[in-house]
Write a protein that holds these residues in place. Structure first.
Motif, PDB file in Angstrom:
ATOM      1  N   GLN A   3      -3.391  -1.212  52.613  1.00 39.89           N
ATOM      2  CA  GLN A   3      -2.039  -1.058  53.139  1.00 39.89           C
ATOM      3  C   GLN A   3      -1.595  -2.342  53.828  1.00 39.89           C
ATOM      4  O   GLN A   3      -2.337  -2.952  54.585  1.00 39.89           O
ATOM      5  CB  GLN A   3      -1.993   0.099  54.140  1.00 39.89           C
ATOM      6  N   ARG A   4      -0.367  -2.780  53.569  1.00 38.87           N
ATOM      7  CA  ARG A   4       0.151  -4.001  54.158  1.00 38.87           C
ATOM      8  C   ARG A   4       0.317  -3.820  55.658  1.00 38.87           C
ATOM      9  O   ARG A   4       0.853  -2.835  56.135  1.00 38.87           O
ATOM     10  CB  ARG A   4       1.492  -4.362  53.500  1.00 38.87           C
ATOM     11  N   GLN A   5      -0.137  -4.818  56.400  1.00 33.54           N
ATOM     12  CA  GLN A   5      -0.047  -4.766  57.848  1.00 33.54           C
ATOM     13  C   GLN A   5       1.193  -5.511  58.315  1.00 33.54           C
ATOM     14  O   GLN A   5       1.617  -6.479  57.725  1.00 33.54           O
ATOM     15  CB  GLN A   5      -1.287  -5.422  58.468  1.00 33.54           C
ATOM     16  N   ALA A   6       1.756  -5.072  59.418  1.00 29.74           N
ATOM     17  CA  ALA A   6       2.952  -5.714  59.957  1.00 29.74           C
ATOM     18  C   ALA A   6       2.604  -7.074  60.549  1.00 29.74           C
ATOM     19  O   ALA A   6       1.535  -7.274  61.112  1.00 29.74           O
ATOM     20  CB  ALA A   6       3.581  -4.835  61.036  1.00 29.74           C
ATOM     21  N   ASN A   7       3.516  -7.997  60.409  1.00 31.12           N
ATOM     22  CA  ASN A   7       3.338  -9.317  60.987  1.00 31.12           C
ATOM     23  C   ASN A   7       3.509  -9.233  62.501  1.00 31.12           C
ATOM     24  O   ASN A   7       4.489  -8.694  62.999  1.00 31.12           O
ATOM     25  CB  ASN A   7       4.377 -10.271  60.399  1.00 31.12           C
ATOM     26  N   PRO A   8       2.557  -9.776  63.280  1.00 31.29           N
ATOM     27  CA  PRO A   8       2.657  -9.676  64.734  1.00 31.29           C
ATOM     28  C   PRO A   8       3.667 -10.635  65.351  1.00 31.29           C
ATOM     29  O   PRO A   8       3.952 -10.547  66.536  1.00 31.29           O
ATOM     30  CB  PRO A   8       1.238 -10.034  65.204  1.00 31.29           C
ATOM     31  N   ILE A   9       4.212 -11.576  64.571  1.00 29.15           N
ATOM     32  CA  ILE A   9       5.151 -12.564  65.086  1.00 29.15           C
ATOM     33  C   ILE A   9       6.571 -12.187  64.675  1.00 29.15           C
ATOM     34  O   ILE A   9       6.836 -11.879  63.515  1.00 29.15           O
ATOM     35  CB  ILE A   9       4.814 -13.964  64.544  1.00 29.15           C
ATOM     36  N   GLN A  10       7.501 -12.222  65.631  1.00 31.25           N
ATOM     37  CA  GLN A  10       8.900 -11.940  65.331  1.00 31.25           C
ATOM     38  C   GLN A  10       9.621 -13.222  64.924  1.00 31.25           C
ATOM     39  O   GLN A  10       9.311 -14.308  65.394  1.00 31.25           O
ATOM     40  CB  GLN A  10       9.576 -11.338  66.564  1.00 31.25           C
ATOM     41  N   GLY A  11      10.599 -13.074  64.045  1.00 32.34           N
ATOM     42  CA  GLY A  11      11.329 -14.222  63.542  1.00 32.34           C
ATOM     43  C   GLY A  11      12.137 -14.931  64.624  1.00 32.34           C
ATOM     44  O   GLY A  11      12.647 -14.298  65.544  1.00 32.34           O
ATOM     45  N   GLN A  12      12.220 -16.243  64.500  1.00 36.69           N
ATOM     46  CA  GLN A  12      13.036 -17.051  65.391  1.00 36.69           C
ATOM     47  C   GLN A  12      14.249 -17.583  64.632  1.00 36.69           C
ATOM     48  O   GLN A  12      14.298 -17.548  63.404  1.00 36.69           O
ATOM     49  CB  GLN A  12      12.247 -18.255  65.920  1.00 36.69           C
ATOM     50  N   GLU A  13      15.194 -18.132  65.392  1.00 34.99           N
ATOM     51  CA  GLU A  13      16.349 -18.781  64.791  1.00 34.99           C
ATOM     52  C   GLU A  13      15.995 -20.214  64.411  1.00 34.99           C
ATOM     53  O   GLU A  13      15.365 -20.943  65.170  1.00 34.99           O
ATOM     54  CB  GLU A  13      17.519 -18.801  65.767  1.00 34.99           C
ATOM     55  N   THR A 126      -5.245 -11.825  59.806  1.00 32.64           N
ATOM     56  CA  THR A 126      -4.183 -12.373  58.975  1.00 32.64           C
ATOM     57  C   THR A 126      -4.651 -12.545  57.538  1.00 32.64           C
ATOM     58  O   THR A 126      -3.874 -12.336  56.591  1.00 32.64           O
ATOM     59  CB  THR A 126      -3.709 -13.730  59.522  1.00 32.64           C
ATOM     60  N   LEU A 127      -5.915 -12.901  57.359  1.00 26.49           N
ATOM     61  CA  LEU A 127      -6.458 -13.040  56.003  1.00 26.49           C
ATOM     62  C   LEU A 127      -6.395 -11.709  55.261  1.00 26.49           C
ATOM     63  O   LEU A 127      -6.031 -11.660  54.077  1.00 26.49           O
ATOM     64  CB  LEU A 127      -7.892 -13.548  56.071  1.00 26.49           C
ATOM     65  N   GLU A 128      -6.705 -10.628  55.956  1.00 25.83           N
ATOM     66  CA  GLU A 128      -6.602  -9.310  55.333  1.00 25.83           C
ATOM     67  C   GLU A 128      -5.156  -8.986  54.972  1.00 25.83           C
ATOM     68  O   GLU A 128      -4.881  -8.362  53.940  1.00 25.83           O
ATOM     69  CB  GLU A 128      -7.171  -8.240  56.263  1.00 25.83           C
ATOM     70  N   ARG A 129      -4.233  -9.404  55.799  1.00 28.36           N
ATOM     71  CA  ARG A 129      -2.810  -9.193  55.513  1.00 28.36           C
ATOM     72  C   ARG A 129      -2.391  -9.961  54.261  1.00 28.36           C
ATOM     73  O   ARG A 129      -1.652  -9.445  53.413  1.00 28.36           O
ATOM     74  CB  ARG A 129      -1.974  -9.628  56.718  1.00 28.36           C
ATOM     75  N   VAL A 130      -2.854 -11.209  54.130  1.00 26.44           N
ATOM     76  CA  VAL A 130      -2.544 -12.003  52.939  1.00 26.44           C
ATOM     77  C   VAL A 130      -3.148 -11.354  51.698  1.00 26.44           C
ATOM     78  O   VAL A 130      -2.501 -11.262  50.645  1.00 26.44           O
ATOM     79  CB  VAL A 130      -3.047 -13.445  53.115  1.00 26.44           C
ATOM     80  N   TYR A 131      -4.373 -10.874  51.819  1.00 23.11           N
ATOM     81  CA  TYR A 131      -5.012 -10.206  50.677  1.00 23.11           C
ATOM     82  C   TYR A 131      -4.278  -8.914  50.310  1.00 23.11           C
ATOM     83  O   TYR A 131      -4.251  -8.526  49.134  1.00 23.11           O
ATOM     84  CB  TYR A 131      -6.474  -9.885  51.003  1.00 23.11           C
TER      85      TYR A 131
END
Length: 247
Positions: A3-13, A126-131
């Motif tokens: 299952q895809r995991q959520a990115n822990p970093i929020q987007g910036q401008e 993060t590696l698991e998220r990329v996989y």
């Protein structure tokens, strides 16, 4: 599939204001202003030589502007070193991928986490998220990057940028040389990353696909922005359709 995991970093401008830049005495950008809001997916389209790649290189610190201003999350990075821009949250997927051919897939990916302490600390997660985004890379983790197909190499290039936990991801021509199926896979991953909150600035020759995904878009001609609007509005624009979609 994992299952895809959520990115822990929020987007910036990412804000580019009246940017001018070039190479030596050759000026490529004249007056480029582009805004990518937090969590936005923004496309930049235009003919070859319009200045799209130079804009991304200026954002990442590879090309130094001669005028104008670039801010990332409110921090002025106009003439910052590339390492500084990465530490502030920028991920850059360059045209041509620029992988280390004699290193494995996993080694290439792990390099993406090297510049930021928080990325190194979260490397395993993060590696698991990329996989999860690119299961094929998990299968090819021990394979030399230079032996991969073009599509697999593009997955590695995107994955390597994501390993740095970027809040803003700039992507240059990700579909170049890819099959339609592989293009859909890579673009699907970019949409998933954006859905997780990462801001995305995409340069891409596949104009139709780009505009369908983008919240907003800019058209560059001869180093200047000549049109901007929502992706849907530009996709319906007769001038854009005639120039870039052959319709």
């Amino acid at each position: 599939m994992t299952q895809r995991q959520a990115n822990p970093i929020q987007g910036q401008e990412l804000l580019i204001e009246h940017l001018a830049a070039g190479y030596g005495k050759v000026q490529v950008l004249w007056d480029v202003s582009v805004r990518v809001g937090p969590g936005e997916f923004v496309a930049m389209i235009g003919a070859n030589g319009a200045g799209k790649t130079t804009t991304l290189r200026a954002v990442s610190g590879v090309v130094k502007p001669t005028a104008g201003r670039i801010t990332l999350g409110g921090v002025d990075v106009t003439r910052a070193a590339p390492s500084t821009v990465v530490r502030l949250g920028l991920g850059h997927v360059p045209e041509g991928r620029e992988l280390f051919a004699h290193m494995t897939v996993r080694e290439n990916l792990e390099l993406g986490a090297a510049m930021r302490p928080e990325a190194r600390d979260a490397q395993a997660t993060t590696l698991e998220r990329v996989y999860a985004l690119f299961p094929r890379l998990h299968e090819r983790a021990g394979q030399l990057a230079g032996t991969l197909s073009g599509g697999e190499q593009q997955m590695v290039a995107v994955g390597r940028a994501l390993m740095g936990l970027p809040s803003v991801l700039v992507v240059d021509e990700p579909s170049l040389g890819l099959s339609p199926l592989m293009t859909q896979t890579v673009f699907g991953a970019l949409k998933a990353v954006n859905d997780d909150g990462v801001s995305v600035l995409l340069v891409e020759q596949n104009v139709g696909l780009s505009l369908r995904l983008a919240h907003r878009a800019y058209v560059l001609e001869n180093g200047q922005v000549v049109k901007e609007g929502t992706g849907a509005a530009l996709l319906a624009d007769p001038a854009v359709r005639g120039a870039y979609l052959a319709l």
